[in-house]
Design a protein around this motif. Structure first.
Motif, PDB file in Angstrom:
ATOM      1  N   ASN A   2      -9.721 -15.393 -42.877  1.00 31.82           N
ATOM      2  CA  ASN A   2      -9.058 -14.950 -44.108  1.00 31.82           C
ATOM      3  C   ASN A   2     -10.024 -14.170 -45.002  1.00 31.82           C
ATOM      4  O   ASN A   2      -9.657 -13.146 -45.584  1.00 31.82           O
ATOM      5  CB  ASN A   2      -8.499 -16.143 -44.881  1.00 31.82           C
ATOM      6  N   SER A  35     -10.604 -10.739 -43.506  1.00 33.88           N
ATOM      7  CA  SER A  35      -9.443  -9.874 -43.764  1.00 33.88           C
ATOM      8  C   SER A  35      -9.459  -9.362 -45.196  1.00 33.88           C
ATOM      9  O   SER A  35      -9.210  -8.178 -45.442  1.00 33.88           O
ATOM     10  CB  SER A  35      -8.143 -10.640 -43.502  1.00 33.88           C
ATOM     11  N   LYS A  60      -9.775  -5.470 -46.411  1.00 28.96           N
ATOM     12  CA  LYS A  60      -8.732  -4.884 -47.269  1.00 28.96           C
ATOM     13  C   LYS A  60      -9.303  -4.360 -48.575  1.00 28.96           C
ATOM     14  O   LYS A  60      -9.024  -3.244 -48.993  1.00 28.96           O
ATOM     15  CB  LYS A  60      -7.670  -5.941 -47.620  1.00 28.96           C
ATOM     16  N   LEU A 101      -9.105 -11.937 -36.375  1.00 29.37           N
ATOM     17  CA  LEU A 101      -8.562 -11.692 -37.711  1.00 29.37           C
ATOM     18  C   LEU A 101      -7.107 -12.107 -37.888  1.00 29.37           C
ATOM     19  O   LEU A 101      -6.695 -12.458 -38.983  1.00 29.37           O
ATOM     20  CB  LEU A 101      -8.711 -10.206 -38.067  1.00 29.37           C
ATOM     21  N   ASP A 103      -4.349 -10.381 -38.123  1.00 32.82           N
ATOM     22  CA  ASP A 103      -3.596  -9.569 -39.085  1.00 32.82           C
ATOM     23  C   ASP A 103      -3.567  -8.126 -38.593  1.00 32.82           C
ATOM     24  O   ASP A 103      -4.593  -7.464 -38.532  1.00 32.82           O
ATOM     25  CB  ASP A 103      -4.245  -9.652 -40.465  1.00 32.82           C
ATOM     26  N   VAL A 126      -4.779  -5.290 -41.081  1.00 34.60           N
ATOM     27  CA  VAL A 126      -6.225  -5.291 -41.273  1.00 34.60           C
ATOM     28  C   VAL A 126      -6.921  -4.685 -40.056  1.00 34.60           C
ATOM     29  O   VAL A 126      -7.856  -3.894 -40.190  1.00 34.60           O
ATOM     30  CB  VAL A 126      -6.733  -6.721 -41.557  1.00 34.60           C
TER      31      VAL A 126
END
Length: 183
Positions: free
Chosen positions: A23, A26, A30, A70, A72, A75
């Motif tokens: 998290n 990520s 971002k 990750l 995601d 991402v």
């Protein structure tokens, strides 16, 4: 005992630590910088730098490996599209950790971890300031200004030279300066 073991467990179970680092990685990708405790920032650096290195080669296999860390899609897409292009020439050291003041509630050491290539605050200004200053006798600015000053003086002499040529056509420029200063 933890002799010789390099992983900081951060007081969490293995699954909790992996989820937390995923998290945080990520969020770092971002937002390009995040604020966290110093211990977590150091653990995150060890976690995210191999992922960024993996993103330099844009293959299906490397995308799947990075996605397994990750979890995601957005991402992973941003990492391979934007960040990998910026860090293509850098041989490592993609993140920077800057220590901050301690947290008010529990006095924990805080730190800012950021991607080095996405820094807008400092670095460019510091590099330009370093180039301006020198510790030797004459500065580079004076040396670079000297030819420009000489060129300006030559133009002034050239403008006044026709008047001097009428009087003495064979007079060198240095004599023309002394004649002009005398008048």
């Amino acid at each position: 005992m933890r002799h010789g073991k390099k992983v900081n467990h951060l007081g969490r179970t293995d699954s909790h630590r992996k989820a937390m680092l995923a998290n945080m990685a990520s969020s770092l990708i971002k937002h390009k910088r995040i604020s966290t405790t110093l211990a977590k920032a150091k653990a995150l650096r060890m976690y995210v730098e191999p992922i960024i290195t993996k993103s330099k080669s844009d293959t299906t296999h490397s995308r799947r490996v990075v996605f397994s860390y990750l979890q995601d899609k957005e991402v992973v897409t941003e990492l391979f599209r934007d960040i990998a292009a910026k860090v293509a020439n850098r041989p490592g050291g993609y993140t920077r950790i800057i220590k901050l003041n301690n947290r008010l509630g529990d006095n924990a050491e805080m730190a800012l971890i950021e991607l080095v290539d996405y820094n807008e605050v400092y670095g460019k200004e510091a590099a330009s300031e370093e180039k301006k200053t020198t510790r030797r006798g004459r500065s580079k600015a004076k040396k670079s200004d000297a030819p420009a000053v000489k060129a300006e003086k030559a133009e002034v002499v050239a403008e006044e030279a026709p008047a001097a040529e009428e009087v003495a056509p064979e007079a060198p420029a240095s004599e023309a300066k002394t004649e002009d200063k005398g008048e």
